[in-house]
Design a protein around this motif. Structure first.
Motif, short mmCIF file in Angstrom:
data_model
loop_
_atom_site.label_atom_id
_atom_site.label_comp_id
_atom_site.label_asym_id
_atom_site.label_seq_id
_atom_site.Cartn_x
_atom_site.Cartn_y
_atom_site.Cartn_z
N ILE A 140 -33.56 -16.02 34.78
CA ILE A 140 -33.67 -14.21 34.36
C ILE A 140 -32.15 -14.89 33.50
N ARG A 141 -32.98 -14.07 32.05
CA ARG A 141 -31.36 -13.66 30.68
C ARG A 141 -30.99 -12.60 31.15
N LEU A 142 -29.59 -12.63 30.97
CA LEU A 142 -29.35 -11.30 31.28
C LEU A 142 -28.14 -11.51 29.60
N TYR A 143 -28.20 -10.23 28.81
CA TYR A 143 -27.44 -10.27 27.86
C TYR A 143 -26.71 -8.99 28.15
N GLY A 144 -25.13 -9.70 27.92
CA GLY A 144 -23.87 -9.29 28.19
C GLY A 144 -22.51 -9.05 27.34
N PHE A 145 -21.08 -8.79 27.99
CA PHE A 145 -20.19 -8.96 27.18
C PHE A 145 -19.29 -9.37 28.22
N ALA B 261 -34.12 -5.01 18.53
CA ALA B 261 -35.55 -5.51 19.47
C ALA B 261 -35.81 -5.88 20.74
N LEU B 262 -35.12 -5.91 21.16
CA LEU B 262 -34.49 -5.64 22.77
C LEU B 262 -34.27 -4.24 23.28
N VAL C 203 -41.48 -8.59 30.93
CA VAL C 203 -39.98 -7.87 31.24
C VAL C 203 -38.79 -7.96 30.54
N THR C 204 -38.88 -6.72 29.29
CA THR C 204 -37.61 -6.65 28.67
C THR C 204 -36.94 -5.00 29.79
N PRO D 228 -33.80 -0.93 21.64
CA PRO D 228 -32.98 0.39 20.53
C PRO D 228 -32.27 1.00 21.11
N ARG D 229 -31.40 1.19 21.59
CA ARG D 229 -30.71 2.25 21.51
C ARG D 229 -28.57 0.72 21.21
N GLY D 230 -29.20 0.09 21.43
CA GLY D 230 -28.22 -1.35 20.47
C GLY D 230 -26.53 -0.81 21.80
N GLN D 231 -26.94 -1.02 23.49
CA GLN D 231 -25.95 -1.00 24.28
C GLN D 231 -26.82 -2.24 25.44
N ILE D 232 -25.48 -2.89 25.35
CA ILE D 232 -25.40 -4.07 26.85
C ILE D 232 -25.81 -3.30 28.07
N PRO D 233 -25.78 -3.71 29.16
CA PRO D 233 -26.40 -5.19 29.01
C PRO D 233 -28.30 -4.57 28.50
N VAL D 234 -28.55 -5.83 28.31
CA VAL D 234 -30.70 -6.31 29.16
C VAL D 234 -30.92 -7.27 29.51
N ILE D 235 -31.89 -7.20 29.97
CA ILE D 235 -32.69 -8.61 30.98
C ILE D 235 -33.84 -8.97 30.13
N VAL D 236 -33.79 -9.79 30.00
CA VAL D 236 -35.73 -10.44 29.79
C VAL D 236 -36.10 -11.14 30.91
#
Length: 209
Positions: A7-12, A51-52, A66-67, A54-62
């Motif tokens: 699972i990819r976690l986009y964060g900070f 594209a992941l 499923v995104t 549209p609200r331009g916020q983290i986090p996101v998982i892929v």
């Protein structure tokens, strides 16, 4: 059968919202990859990231096809898809008790502990006095609630605890002392002793508790 993709976690690294998701991924021992988004330079507002989310916020998982964005929504998804009843009970009362604290995390904890930290560490133009007042109120509530309780929503850890933990645990970075709240401090310690716990990076400018 091909190996399952992590699972990819986009964060900070300094985001409590991303950290709560990372905690559940780790505690469930789900293979995952953490991808740091360069928030200071606006990477979260670029077309590739939008594209992941549209609200331009983290986090996101892929997760495969499923995104998903929004930290509490992600916690619900992961608990329902990969965990048992412990993390998110399916009975009406158990589910409602968890939801009470997911709402607290998105409301009072966001407006209090999160914002005092944003104001102190990141110099955000926020009403610090109001955020400080809300922080003291939510800490007092949690301390009362945790009297003779081990965890927030059940007799065991649930996603409610992970949703609320990070910003409360890091509230000293926002100039708020946790010393007057012994039940909160004991609960923080219990969460941090759970198998799979990973700490969120402390800011180099953090204020000592």
């Amino acid at each position: 059968m091909p190996a399952r993709q992590p699972i990819r976690l986009y964060g900070f690294p300094l985001s409590g919202h991303a950290h709560r998701v990372r905690l559940l991924l780790s505690m469930l021992e789900l293979p995952h990859e953490v991808i740091d988004v360069d928030l200071p330079h606006g990477q979260h507002k670029q077309p590739e990231f939008l594209a992941l989310n549209p609200r331009g916020q983290i986090p996101v998982i892929v997760d495969g096809d499923v995104t998903l964005y929004d930290s509490t929504a992600i916690l619900v998804y992961l608990a329902r898809r990969y965990a048992g009843e412990q993390w998110l009970p399916s009975d009406p009362l158990g589910a409602a008790r968890v939801q009470q604290f997911l709402s607290l995390a998105s409301g009072d904890i966001f407006e209090g502990p999160n914002r005092v930290r944003l104001a102190k560490l990141f110099k955000r133009d926020l009403d610090y006095a109001l955020a400080h007042q809300k922080t003291l109120a939510v800490l007092a509530f949690l301390d009362r609630h945790l009297d003779n309780r081990t965890f927030l929503a059940a007799g065991h850890v649930t996603i409610a605890d992970l949703a609320c933990h990070t910003y409360v645990a890091h509230v000293p970075e926002g100039g708020v002392d946790l010393a007057p709240y012994p039940n909160v401090r004991a609960w923080i310690a219990r969460v941090e002793q759970l198998p799979g716990f990973v700490p969120m990076q402390a800011s180099p400018h953090a204020i000592a508790a």
